[in-house]
Design a protein around this motif. Structure first.
Motif, short mmCIF file in Angstrom:
data_model
loop_
_atom_site.label_atom_id
_atom_site.label_comp_id
_atom_site.label_asym_id
_atom_site.label_seq_id
_atom_site.Cartn_x
_atom_site.Cartn_y
_atom_site.Cartn_z
N LEU A 180 97.96 42.86 41.23
CA LEU A 180 99.05 42.92 40.25
C LEU A 180 99.99 41.73 40.39
O LEU A 180 101.17 41.81 40.02
CB LEU A 180 99.80 44.24 40.35
N GLY A 181 99.48 40.63 40.92
CA GLY A 181 100.22 39.39 40.89
C GLY A 181 101.23 39.21 42.01
O GLY A 181 101.16 39.86 43.06
N GLU A 218 97.37 54.59 35.76
CA GLU A 218 97.04 56.01 35.62
C GLU A 218 97.43 56.82 36.86
O GLU A 218 97.53 58.05 36.78
CB GLU A 218 95.55 56.17 35.33
N LEU A 219 97.66 56.16 37.98
CA LEU A 219 98.02 56.87 39.21
C LEU A 219 99.49 57.31 39.22
O LEU A 219 99.89 58.10 40.08
CB LEU A 219 97.74 55.99 40.43
N ASN A 220 100.27 56.77 38.28
CA ASN A 220 101.69 57.15 38.18
C ASN A 220 102.44 56.97 39.50
O ASN A 220 103.12 57.89 39.99
CB ASN A 220 101.82 58.59 37.67
N VAL A 221 102.32 55.79 40.07
CA VAL A 221 102.96 55.53 41.36
C VAL A 221 104.45 55.30 41.18
O VAL A 221 104.93 54.97 40.09
CB VAL A 221 102.32 54.32 42.07
N ASP A 222 105.18 55.47 42.27
CA ASP A 222 106.62 55.22 42.26
C ASP A 222 106.97 53.83 42.78
O ASP A 222 108.09 53.36 42.56
CB ASP A 222 107.34 56.26 43.13
N ALA A 223 106.04 53.20 43.50
CA ALA A 223 106.31 51.88 44.09
C ALA A 223 105.04 51.06 44.11
O ALA A 223 103.94 51.59 44.27
CB ALA A 223 106.87 52.02 45.50
N ILE A 224 105.21 49.76 43.96
CA ILE A 224 104.12 48.81 44.11
C ILE A 224 104.50 47.86 45.23
O ILE A 224 105.54 47.21 45.18
CB ILE A 224 103.84 48.05 42.80
N TYR A 225 103.65 47.82 46.26
CA TYR A 225 103.87 46.97 47.42
C TYR A 225 102.97 45.74 47.30
O TYR A 225 101.74 45.85 47.37
CB TYR A 225 103.57 47.73 48.71
N PHE A 226 103.58 44.59 47.10
CA PHE A 226 102.83 43.36 46.84
C PHE A 226 102.47 42.63 48.13
O PHE A 226 103.22 42.66 49.11
CB PHE A 226 103.68 42.41 45.98
N SER A 236 106.41 50.26 35.70
CA SER A 236 106.19 49.97 34.29
C SER A 236 106.57 48.54 33.94
O SER A 236 105.93 47.90 33.08
CB SER A 236 106.99 50.95 33.41
N LEU A 237 107.57 48.01 34.63
CA LEU A 237 107.98 46.62 34.39
C LEU A 237 106.94 45.64 34.96
O LEU A 237 106.69 44.58 34.38
CB LEU A 237 109.35 46.37 35.01
N VAL A 238 106.33 46.01 36.09
CA VAL A 238 105.24 45.19 36.64
C VAL A 238 104.10 45.10 35.64
O VAL A 238 103.60 44.00 35.31
CB VAL A 238 104.73 45.78 37.97
N PHE A 239 103.67 46.25 35.12
CA PHE A 239 102.56 46.26 34.16
C PHE A 239 102.92 45.45 32.93
O PHE A 239 102.09 44.69 32.40
CB PHE A 239 102.22 47.71 33.77
N GLN A 240 104.15 45.60 32.46
CA GLN A 240 104.60 44.87 31.27
C GLN A 240 104.56 43.36 31.50
O GLN A 240 104.08 42.60 30.64
CB GLN A 240 106.02 45.31 30.92
N GLN A 241 105.04 42.92 32.66
CA GLN A 241 105.11 41.47 32.90
C GLN A 241 103.73 40.86 33.11
O GLN A 241 103.48 39.73 32.67
CB GLN A 241 106.04 41.20 34.08
#
Length: 314
Positions: A180-181, A218-226, A236-241
């Motif tokens: 996810l970048g 689809e996993l509806n996570v609360d956090a993305i650890y890069f 949702s902002l990560v996916f949008q960007q």
């Protein structure tokens, strides 16, 4: 001296000072019954990881697992060296990547082709990992590391074919490596959420990347650890960007490729687009984030042009 970020009661992040830059690449520490590290970083980062473990009062012998999301050297190049200091740890790696951890010669050759004379300072030494210390986990397999803490592995190609993302049940977060970048923590600290795709060589595939994004969505996570760097609590902002910027990366790459331009041309074009965006956010052009962006675009441009070259050859 190590910089440690406490992301939750059970997750810390040690800055590895990759390329001598802060907030670029880090190692996650999961404080569970089975102490688990996610990403070794490159070998020059290992000393910072060990300092960070010491500051967290964790003895390296108590580390049970070292997980690498994929085998690119900025994420996994230091695994062999770190495992020397963690005698009881097993390395968990994608099935497509394990043989390259055992014999890293192709990894080394590929990185030297990209980084040239900078290779030694960025990545040396690359130490093979003994086969008996490796665990391969496949899509949807999981490992329990403590009470209420299960890690589930999802095959997420797009950045590379040997990439998985790891869902953490306790935080309902997911460690996405580069799928996810890149999350620019330097801007986050100033209140600007900014994520760009990571399209480095040699297995970048934009269609696979979007499918991986949809799976994670689809996993509806609360956090993305890069892998680069830290966490976003606005998935949702990560996916949008990513959805916004990936088509720009690809379309500009197609245009440069059709004109028989090179990676420098593409990097410059993308830099101007990103600069325009950051100008609107009132980010000064002297901001240190541009050093990160410049390094990222050099490698991303190579990957995009390689992708189009492969399309012609098929």
């Amino acid at each position: 001296m190590s910089t440690i970020m406490k992301l939750s009661p059970s997750i810390s992040l040690i800055d590895g000072y990759d390329s001598n830059l802060t907030y670029r690449t880090g190692t996650y520490v999961l404080h569970e019954e089975k102490t688990t590290l996610i990403e070794s970083g490159p070998s020059p980062s290992v000393s910072y990881v060990l300092e960070g473990l010491s500051a967290l009062n964790i003895h390296p012998a108590d580390v049970a697992y070292l997980i690498v999301t994929h085998i690119h050297l900025d994420h996994a190049g230091g695994a062999g060296l770190l495992l020397r200091h963690c005698p009881n740890a097993k390395l968990i790696v994608h099935p497509r990547g394990s043989r390259h951890m055992i014999n890293p010669s192709r990894l080394i050759d590929g990185a030297k082709a990209v980084y040239g004379e900078r290779f030694d300072s960025l990545f040396d030494p690359i130490i093979p990992v003994a086969q008996e210390r490796i665990i391969e986990l496949h899509d949807r397999e999981s490992v329990n590391i403590g009470e209420g803490s299960t890690l589930t592995f999802y095959d997420t190609p797009g950045h590379s074919n040997h990439h998985f993302s790891i869902h953490d049940s306790k935080s309902n977060g997911i460690f996405t490596g580069d799928t996810l970048g890149v999350h620019y923590e330097l801007l986050q600290k100033e209140g600007h959420h900014f994520v760009l795709p990571s399209t480095s060589p040699s297995q970048f595939d934009p269609h696979a990347l979007i499918k991986s994004l949809e799976l994670i969505e689809e996993l509806n996570v609360d956090a993305i650890y890069f892998g680069h760097f830290s966490a976003s609590y606005q998935p949702s902002l990560v996916f949008q960007q990513i959805r916004e910027w990936l088509p720009h990366f690809v379309s500009q790459g197609q245009a440069i490729f059709d004109k028989q331009g090179n990676e420098k041309d593409l990097a410059e074009t993308l830099h101007l687009m990103i600069q325009s965006e950051l100008d609107q956010k009132k980010i000064p052009r002297s901001h240190p984030v541009y050093e990160h962006i410049h390094l990222d675009l050099q490698v991303c441009s190579l990957g995009i042009l390689q992708y189009f070259q492969k399309q012609v050859q098929q």
